[in-house]
Scaffold this active site. Structure first.
Site, PDB file in Angstrom:
ATOM      1  N   LYS A 173      33.093  46.885  38.746  1.00 49.48           N
ATOM      2  CA  LYS A 173      32.844  45.437  38.683  1.00 49.48           C
ATOM      3  C   LYS A 173      34.129  44.647  38.976  1.00 49.48           C
ATOM      4  O   LYS A 173      34.098  43.609  39.639  1.00 49.48           O
ATOM      5  CB  LYS A 173      32.285  45.071  37.312  1.00 49.48           C
ATOM      6  CG  LYS A 173      32.135  43.590  37.049  1.00 49.48           C
ATOM      7  CD  LYS A 173      31.092  42.905  37.929  1.00 49.48           C
ATOM      8  CE  LYS A 173      31.098  41.386  37.690  1.00 49.48           C
ATOM      9  NZ  LYS A 173      30.116  40.662  38.461  1.00 49.48           N
ATOM     10  N   LYS A 241      38.905  35.035  33.950  1.00 53.82           N
ATOM     11  CA  LYS A 241      38.902  36.226  33.075  1.00 53.82           C
ATOM     12  C   LYS A 241      38.846  37.490  33.919  1.00 53.82           C
ATOM     13  O   LYS A 241      39.583  38.455  33.694  1.00 53.82           O
ATOM     14  CB  LYS A 241      37.694  36.136  32.125  1.00 53.82           C
ATOM     15  CG  LYS A 241      37.384  37.407  31.395  1.00 53.82           C
ATOM     16  CD  LYS A 241      35.917  37.710  31.172  1.00 53.82           C
ATOM     17  CE  LYS A 241      34.901  37.297  32.131  1.00 53.82           C
ATOM     18  NZ  LYS A 241      33.699  38.114  32.273  1.00 53.82           N
TER      19      LYS A 241
END
Ligand code: NAD
Length: 294
Positions: A173, A241
């Site tokens: 990811k 993030k």
């Protein structure tokens, strides 16, 4: 798995449509979210109200979490009154949030100690992918747990793939987020470039989309970027993030990501300017600023 009871925690931009798709597929889905209106929306679609972590998780066969960041997952799974305290042994815990790979590994180990089966299963495809059940799902864990979760993944997406042990889903990811951020950045630069030359960007993007420059990012974000509609979608704060995860993981592995590091700076700048709530396609604003074009 028609009799499977699912607890779904985190009903945000992604979690709500995913939970709704599970309801529509015939699962009993009990939802919980920090803000109750999102649970109302699930209930309106046939889901149940958990009323808290305990209410959602007690009796569930599968617990899915879809919350923003690593500390949220740690608190939700490991914290007092959290998922691990309430889940029965053998429960399949699927964290679909995008978080740090080392945190995924740690919560999987802690889960195994309690007799729980834990998978990291972050997704790609954005809000549209969640709504249309076309998510790519990158799974870290063991084969047997992946097979057990597969009917659920098949409801949520088109491409569930077991990529390795716990944490590996998050590493894939992170690579995904590196590619997406770079794609958006270059699309933003191309758009500002075309505008500066007075080229019609609608037809410009149409033809670019048919060639090697075409991409899912161009298809899904091109029109909104032309129109400066930065409604999220995927919030800059979340991509910030993720770029932190990417840059930290690259540094830890001794890998140079010069382009990614630069885009990470632009994402951070946008967030620091107070635009963390905009869609990540707002990277275009930084290109405009750097070009002196308002
Ligand atoms: P969001 O902020 O829209 O939703 C998160 C939800 O979790 C909120 O509704 C919040 O109230 C809830 N929440 C947070 N902590 C909670 C807790 N302890 N208990 C119950 N509810 C809690 O975020 P999102 O866009 O849905 O993203 C969720 C995750 O999916 C993030 O990790 C994100 O990086 C990832 N993701 C997002 C997208 C996207 O396009 N939005 C795409 C792929 C992956």
């Amino acid at each position: 798995m028609p009799d499977t009871e699912i607890a779904f925690i985190g009903l945000g931009i992604m979690g709500l449509p995913m939970a709704v798709n599970l309801v529509r597929a015939g699962y009993t889905v009990t939802g919980h979210n920090l803000t109750p209106e999102r649970v109302d929306a699930l209930v309106a679609e046939g889901g149940r109200r958990g009323g808290g972590v305990t209410g959602a998780v007690t009796g569930a066969d599968v617990v899915i979490t879809m919350v923003p960041d690593s500390p949220d997952v740690e608190e939700l799974l490991l914290g007092p009154g959290g998922v691990y305290e309430n889940a029965k042994p053998g429960t399949l815990v699927i964290d679909m949030s995008t978080i740090r790979p080392d945190v995924s590994r740690a919560v999987a180990e802690a889960g195994a100690e309690r007799g729980l089966r834990v998978l990291d299963a972050p997704v790609s495809g954005g809000e549209a992918g969640a709504v249309e059940a076309k998510l790519s799902i990158m799974v870290g864990g063991v084969q047997a747990d992946f097979e057990a979760a597969r009917p659920i993944f098949d409801v949520l997406g088109t491409t569930p793939v077991l990529v390795g042990p716990n944490g590996a889903g998050q590493t894939v990811k992170a690579a995904n987020q590196l590619i997406v951020a770079g794609n958006i950045q270059l699309l933003a630069e191309a758009l500002v470039f075309l505008e500066a030359h007075g080229v019609d960007t609608e037809s410009g993007l149409e033809v670019l989309g048919g060639g090697l420059a075409g991409s899912t990012v161009l298809q899904r974000k091109g029109r909104a970027m032309r129109e400066r509609d930065f409604t999220p979608g995927f919030r800059i704060a979340l991509h910030d993030k993720d770029m932190r995860i990417v840059t930290d993981s690259a540094r830890a592995a001794g890998v140079a990501i010069p382009l990614g590091a630069q885009v990470a700076q632009s994402v951070a700048a946008l967030k620091n300017q107070g635009h963390g709530g905009l869609d990540h396609s707002a990277l275009l604003m930084i290109v405009q600023q750097l070009s002196g074009r308002s």
